[in-house]
Scaffold this active site. Structure first.
Site, mmCIF file in Angstrom:
data_model
loop_
_atom_site.group_PDB
_atom_site.id
_atom_site.type_symbol
_atom_site.label_atom_id
_atom_site.label_comp_id
_atom_site.label_asym_id
_atom_site.label_seq_id
_atom_site.Cartn_x
_atom_site.Cartn_y
_atom_site.Cartn_z
ATOM 1 N N GLY A 1 -72.085 -25.295 27.751
ATOM 2 C CA GLY A 1 -72.032 -23.860 27.482
ATOM 3 C C GLY A 1 -71.277 -23.492 26.225
ATOM 4 O O GLY A 1 -70.843 -22.345 26.073
ATOM 5 N N GLN A 2 -71.129 -24.449 25.306
ATOM 6 C CA GLN A 2 -70.459 -24.106 24.042
ATOM 7 C C GLN A 2 -71.283 -23.063 23.299
ATOM 8 O O GLN A 2 -72.472 -23.272 23.046
ATOM 9 C CB GLN A 2 -70.286 -25.360 23.171
ATOM 10 C CG GLN A 2 -69.516 -25.071 21.882
ATOM 11 C CD GLN A 2 -69.315 -26.306 21.007
ATOM 12 O OE1 GLN A 2 -69.802 -27.390 21.310
ATOM 13 N NE2 GLN A 2 -68.596 -26.124 19.910
ATOM 14 N N ASP B 1 -58.897 -14.611 23.090
ATOM 15 C CA ASP B 1 -60.344 -14.533 23.288
ATOM 16 C C ASP B 1 -60.748 -13.066 23.439
ATOM 17 O O ASP B 1 -60.074 -12.279 24.106
ATOM 18 C CB ASP B 1 -60.744 -15.328 24.542
ATOM 19 C CG ASP B 1 -62.231 -15.626 24.591
ATOM 20 O OD1 ASP B 1 -62.616 -16.806 24.476
ATOM 21 O OD2 ASP B 1 -63.034 -14.659 24.749
ATOM 22 N N HIS C 1 -62.981 -25.654 19.579
ATOM 23 C CA HIS C 1 -61.881 -24.805 20.045
ATOM 24 C C HIS C 1 -61.450 -25.241 21.431
ATOM 25 O O HIS C 1 -62.267 -25.666 22.239
ATOM 26 C CB HIS C 1 -62.292 -23.329 20.057
ATOM 27 C CG HIS C 1 -63.609 -23.051 20.721
ATOM 28 N ND1 HIS C 1 -64.816 -23.280 20.100
ATOM 29 C CD2 HIS C 1 -63.916 -22.589 21.961
ATOM 30 C CE1 HIS C 1 -65.805 -22.959 20.913
ATOM 31 N NE2 HIS C 1 -65.292 -22.547 22.057
HETATM 32 P P1 5GP Z 1 -67.352 -21.332 24.121
HETATM 33 O O1 5GP Z 1 -68.349 -20.563 24.928
HETATM 34 O O2 5GP Z 1 -67.970 -21.823 22.827
HETATM 35 O O3 5GP Z 1 -66.640 -22.409 24.869
HETATM 36 O O4 5GP Z 1 -66.204 -20.299 23.739
HETATM 37 C C1 5GP Z 1 -66.364 -19.335 22.747
HETATM 38 C C2 5GP Z 1 -65.401 -18.226 23.059
HETATM 39 O O5 5GP Z 1 -65.292 -17.400 21.916
HETATM 40 C C3 5GP Z 1 -65.840 -17.308 24.217
HETATM 41 O O6 5GP Z 1 -64.867 -17.360 25.264
HETATM 42 C C4 5GP Z 1 -65.951 -15.933 23.570
HETATM 43 O O7 5GP Z 1 -65.498 -14.900 24.414
HETATM 44 C C5 5GP Z 1 -65.084 -16.076 22.331
HETATM 45 N N1 5GP Z 1 -65.487 -15.226 21.219
HETATM 46 C C6 5GP Z 1 -66.770 -15.005 20.784
HETATM 47 N N2 5GP Z 1 -66.745 -14.180 19.725
HETATM 48 C C7 5GP Z 1 -65.446 -13.887 19.478
HETATM 49 C C8 5GP Z 1 -64.794 -13.070 18.501
HETATM 50 O O8 5GP Z 1 -65.408 -12.452 17.616
HETATM 51 N N3 5GP Z 1 -63.448 -12.985 18.560
HETATM 52 C C9 5GP Z 1 -62.723 -13.648 19.519
HETATM 53 N N4 5GP Z 1 -61.390 -13.490 19.497
HETATM 54 N N5 5GP Z 1 -63.294 -14.425 20.447
HETATM 55 C C10 5GP Z 1 -64.643 -14.546 20.429
#
Ligand code: 5GP
Ligand code: ZN
Length: 116
Positions: free
Chosen positions: A95-96, A33, A102
């Site tokens: 909070g997605q 991440d 993922h």
């Molecule tokens: P969500 O908030 O959808 O559960 O998780 C999305 C995750 O993707 C977040 O923890 C965020 O830090 C990560 N993320 C967002 N953009 C990028 C990116 O460009 N590269 C990587 N490796 N992680 C990312």
């Protein structure tokens, strides 16, 4: 191909956007991440696009098993024998922020419960 235009994780899966890849299988990829919330914070995604876990389970439940298998391999690879968490945020209230399903693999410190 299954890539969805303008999907960040489809671009990572395709290698168009770079990522720090930890492990990979035929159907899934695990990468660090960009904004880690724990010493180990790895995201496990299918190479094929599904918006969230509801979409995944409705269309390809066997793939969910493959994702969880790779998540456990990540935990082993990262030396998380004392414990780790697998989390998926599904939809707005959870909070997605990236609409490509993922699993977060978090570990390397004591994790509090319940989450916010
Ligand atoms: P969500 O908030 O959808 O559960 O998780 C999305 C995750 O993707 C977040 O923890 C965020 O830090 C990560 N993320 C967002 N953009 C990028 C990116 O460009 N590269 C990587 N490796 N992680 C990312
Ligand atoms: Zn995608």
């Amino acid at each position: 191909m299954s890539a969805v235009q303008d999907c960040l994780f489809c671009k990572i899966s395709a290698g168009v956007i770079p990522a720090d890849v930890v492990l990979e299988s035929d159907s899934a990829i695990a990468f660090r991440d960009i904004d880690p919330k724990a010493p180990t914070h790895v995201l496990v995604i299918p190479k094929k696009h599904f918006a969230d876990v509801t979409d995944l389970m409705s269309n390809d439940p066997d793939l969910a098993s493959e994702l969880l298998t790779l998540a456990t391999k990540v935990a082993e690879h990262e030396g998380l024998a004392s414990g780790y968490r697998i989390v998926t945020n599904n939809g707005e209230d959870a909070g997605q922020s990236v609409a490509h399903v993922h699993f977060h693999v978090l570990g390397g410190r004591s994790l509090s419960w319940p989450p916010g």
